[in-house]
Design an enzyme around this catalytic site. Structure first.
Site, PDB file in Angstrom:
ATOM      1  N   TYR A  49       0.831  -1.220   0.000  1.00 62.33           N
ATOM      2  CA  TYR A  49       0.000   0.000   0.000  1.00 62.33           C
ATOM      3  C   TYR A  49       0.860   1.263   0.000  1.00 62.33           C
ATOM      4  O   TYR A  49       0.342   2.371  -0.166  1.00 62.33           O
ATOM      5  CB  TYR A  49      -0.930   0.061   1.230  1.00 62.33           C
ATOM      6  CG  TYR A  49      -1.904  -1.085   1.375  1.00 62.33           C
ATOM      7  CD1 TYR A  49      -2.089  -2.029   0.357  1.00 62.33           C
ATOM      8  CD2 TYR A  49      -2.651  -1.245   2.538  1.00 62.33           C
ATOM      9  CE1 TYR A  49      -2.968  -3.084   0.511  1.00 62.33           C
ATOM     10  CE2 TYR A  49      -3.534  -2.301   2.690  1.00 62.33           C
ATOM     11  CZ  TYR A  49      -3.676  -3.214   1.682  1.00 62.33           C
ATOM     12  OH  TYR A  49      -4.552  -4.257   1.851  1.00 62.33           O
ATOM     13  N   HIS A 107       0.656 -11.677   1.990  1.00 63.16           N
ATOM     14  CA  HIS A 107      -0.426 -10.978   1.290  1.00 63.16           C
ATOM     15  C   HIS A 107      -1.135 -11.857   0.251  1.00 63.16           C
ATOM     16  O   HIS A 107      -2.352 -11.765   0.089  1.00 63.16           O
ATOM     17  CB  HIS A 107       0.155  -9.729   0.607  1.00 63.16           C
ATOM     18  CG  HIS A 107      -0.823  -8.644   0.385  1.00 63.16           C
ATOM     19  ND1 HIS A 107      -0.493  -7.312   0.472  1.00 63.16           N
ATOM     20  CD2 HIS A 107      -2.141  -8.649   0.065  1.00 63.16           C
ATOM     21  CE1 HIS A 107      -1.553  -6.571   0.228  1.00 63.16           C
ATOM     22  NE2 HIS A 107      -2.566  -7.362  -0.025  1.00 63.16           N
TER      23      HIS A 107
HETATM   24  N1  LIG Z   1      -5.564  -8.639   1.809  1.00 66.44           N
HETATM   25  C1  LIG Z   1      -5.967  -8.113   0.672  1.00 66.44           C
HETATM   26  O1  LIG Z   1      -5.660  -8.615  -0.420  1.00 66.44           O
HETATM   27  C2  LIG Z   1      -6.810  -6.868   0.712  1.00 66.44           C
HETATM   28  C3  LIG Z   1      -7.435  -6.418  -0.466  1.00 66.44           C
HETATM   29  C4  LIG Z   1      -8.227  -5.261  -0.373  1.00 66.44           C
HETATM   30  C5  LIG Z   1      -8.389  -4.617   0.845  1.00 66.44           C
HETATM   31  N2  LIG Z   1      -7.748  -5.076   1.964  1.00 66.44           N
HETATM   32  C6  LIG Z   1      -7.902  -4.391   3.278  1.00 66.44           C
HETATM   33  O2  LIG Z   1      -9.296  -4.276   3.587  1.00 66.44           O
HETATM   34  C7  LIG Z   1      -9.627  -2.901   3.799  1.00 66.44           C
HETATM   35  C8  LIG Z   1     -11.057  -2.600   3.380  1.00 66.44           C
HETATM   36  O3  LIG Z   1     -11.288  -2.987   2.045  1.00 66.44           O
HETATM   37  P1  LIG Z   1     -11.403  -1.942   0.849  1.00 66.44           P
HETATM   38  O4  LIG Z   1     -10.767  -0.673   1.241  1.00 66.44           O
HETATM   39  O5  LIG Z   1     -10.893  -2.606  -0.364  1.00 66.44           O
HETATM   40  O6  LIG Z   1     -12.950  -1.754   0.607  1.00 66.44           O
HETATM   41  P2  LIG Z   1     -14.280  -1.509   1.505  1.00 66.44           P
HETATM   42  O7  LIG Z   1     -13.915  -1.221   2.915  1.00 66.44           O
HETATM   43  O8  LIG Z   1     -15.206  -2.617   1.190  1.00 66.44           O
HETATM   44  O9  LIG Z   1     -14.897  -0.232   0.811  1.00 66.44           O
HETATM   45  C9  LIG Z   1     -14.324   1.027   0.869  1.00 66.44           C
HETATM   46  C10 LIG Z   1     -15.220   1.945   0.059  1.00 66.44           C
HETATM   47  O10 LIG Z   1     -16.479   2.118   0.713  1.00 66.44           O
HETATM   48  C11 LIG Z   1     -16.726   3.507   0.935  1.00 66.44           C
HETATM   49  N3  LIG Z   1     -17.371   3.617   2.250  1.00 66.44           N
HETATM   50  C12 LIG Z   1     -16.826   3.399   3.465  1.00 66.44           C
HETATM   51  N4  LIG Z   1     -17.733   3.549   4.436  1.00 66.44           N
HETATM   52  C13 LIG Z   1     -18.898   3.900   3.833  1.00 66.44           C
HETATM   53  C14 LIG Z   1     -20.195   4.196   4.316  1.00 66.44           C
HETATM   54  N5  LIG Z   1     -20.482   4.160   5.615  1.00 66.44           N
HETATM   55  N6  LIG Z   1     -21.154   4.530   3.396  1.00 66.44           N
HETATM   56  C15 LIG Z   1     -20.869   4.568   2.070  1.00 66.44           C
HETATM   57  N7  LIG Z   1     -19.652   4.287   1.563  1.00 66.44           N
HETATM   58  C16 LIG Z   1     -18.668   3.952   2.438  1.00 66.44           C
HETATM   59  C17 LIG Z   1     -15.368   4.175   0.892  1.00 66.44           C
HETATM   60  O11 LIG Z   1     -15.489   5.500   0.401  1.00 66.44           O
HETATM   61  P3  LIG Z   1     -14.762   6.756   1.111  1.00 66.44           P
HETATM   62  O12 LIG Z   1     -13.344   6.349   1.414  1.00 66.44           O
HETATM   63  O13 LIG Z   1     -14.857   7.822   0.081  1.00 66.44           O
HETATM   64  O14 LIG Z   1     -15.567   7.032   2.352  1.00 66.44           O
HETATM   65  C18 LIG Z   1     -14.615   3.312  -0.126  1.00 66.44           C
HETATM   66  O15 LIG Z   1     -14.918   3.724  -1.442  1.00 66.44           O
HETATM   67  C19 LIG Z   1      -8.564  -2.176   2.960  1.00 66.44           C
HETATM   68  O16 LIG Z   1      -8.469  -0.800   3.268  1.00 66.44           O
HETATM   69  C20 LIG Z   1      -7.333  -2.980   3.271  1.00 66.44           C
HETATM   70  O17 LIG Z   1      -6.819  -2.627   4.542  1.00 66.44           O
HETATM   71  C21 LIG Z   1      -6.962  -6.193   1.911  1.00 66.44           C
END
Ligand SMILES: NC(=O)c1ccc[n+]([C@@H]2O[C@H](COP(=O)([O-])OP(=O)(O)OC[C@H]3O[C@@H](n4cnc5c(N)ncnc54)[C@H](OP(=O)(O)O)[C@@H]3O)[C@@H](O)[C@H]2O)c1
Length: 282
Positions: A49, A107
């Site tokens: 990241y 990862h």
């Molecule tokens: N291990 C892996 O391969 C892997 C892959 C992907 C992610 N991850 C981890 O998992 C975490 C979360 O997953 P992610 O970031 O991919 O996606 P997510 O948490 O499913 O979705 C994030 C999205 O949802 C929006 N959001 C957040 N809260 C909201 C709410 N209350 N209402 C409406 N929209 C909302 C955010 O927009 P805004 O930011 O504009 O609010 C952003 O666009 C990552 O940050 C990372 O740490 C790990």
């Protein structure tokens, strides 16, 4: 904050904050500072990241003691193999400005991840990590790993949300006592996540938001979740899920949304594996 006890007796918060796609240094620093202010005590980053420095700085500058924070990072594929994984872990420690990482994950199940895993086992013994684990290990790779390593992973972080509930993986997580942690708890908004009629109906009935219903569903299923947001009011909304419960019939309705498929990519598709290898090897 509710905790879950991992298979090595380390406690991990059931809800945390993810920093994927917070590439801008100032934005990432501010988001972590805000998340800690809201009350999040689990922060999830990764070498890939490119923001470990900002995460570490925000933690250091906060008034929250380091031992009240559960910090996760992940070893990227280009650092796979014993020596490279160990060297990259040292670099993560430096970048994060800490002398231990609470949870270090592999990862992706690609490259020499057995070598990486041996490095993690040694890092655990040396106190550089408090828990170790994997990410994106579907059942076949998880079962293989669990059979041939000395220490079973504490956590497997997987794409998990209402459309991909990981039902095929869960019996194997139970068998080896590996804790499921959800990444992408909102599927990053894909599939019209926030407009889903079933989630909207339950949200209206409970006077809650779709995001809160989706997180509550995971937590009531014993799954750790790490939603990401750059908006402090959404961080607060996502954190405010501990004073209500979904009924059995509401849980069953949400269970019926499971498509048992990723909304992002298929880790078992050779074309995806090749594309990722091409990025790493270029
Ligand atoms: N291990 C892996 O391969 C892997 C892959 C992907 C992610 N991850 C981890 O998992 C975490 C979360 O997953 P992610 O970031 O991919 O996606 P997510 O948490 O499913 O979705 C994030 C999205 O949802 C929006 N959001 C957040 N809260 C909201 C709410 N209350 N209402 C409406 N929209 C909302 C955010 O927009 P805004 O930011 O504009 O609010 C952003 O666009 C990552 O940050 C990372 O740490 C790990």
């Amino acid at each position: 904050m509710q905790n879950i006890v991992l298979n090595n007796n380390v406690k991990m918060p059931v809800l945390g904050f993810g920093v994927f796609q917070l590439y801008d240094a100032h934005e990432c620093y501010q988001a972590v500072a805000n998340a800690l202010g809201v009350g999040y005590r689990l922060i999830d980053t990764a070498q890939a990241y490119n923001n470990e420095v900002e995460v570490g700085k925000a933690i250091k500058d906060s008034s929250v003691p380091r031992d009240e924070i559960f910090l996760t990072s992940k070893i990227w594929v280009s650092n796979s193999g014993y020596e490279k994984a160990m060297a990259s872990l040292e670099l993560s420690l430096q970048r994060l400005g800490t002398d231990y990482i609470d949870l270090m994950l592999i990862h992706q199940p690609f490259g020499d991840y057995y070598g990486s895993y041996r490095a993690l086992q040694d890092a655990l013994a040396q106190g550089k990590c408090r828990a170790i684990g994997v990410s994106n290990f579907y059942a076949d790779r998880l079962v293989d790993l669990c059979n041939f390593v000395d220490i079973k992973p504490q956590v497997n972080q997987m794409e998990t949300h209402v459309f991909q509930q990981q039902s095929a993986l869960r019996p194997y997580l139970d068998k080896f006592k590996v804790q499921l942690e959800s990444w992408g708890p909102f599927a990053e908004g894909k599939n019209n996540f926030f407009k889903n009629p079933v989630l909207l109906r339950i949200a209206a009935r409970k006077d809650r938001s779709v995001a809160q219903i989706a997180l509550r569903f995971l937590i009531q299923n014993g799954i750790i979740a790490i939603p990401k947001s750059s908006h402090v009011e959404r961080m607060e909304e996502n954190f405010d899920i501990f004073d209500f419960e979904l009924t059995q019939s509401e849980m069953n309705l949400i269970r019926s949304l499971d498509t048992k498929r990723s909304v992002f990519c298929d880790h078992q598709d050779p074309e995806f594996v090749q594309a990722l290898a091409d990025i790493v090897l270029k």
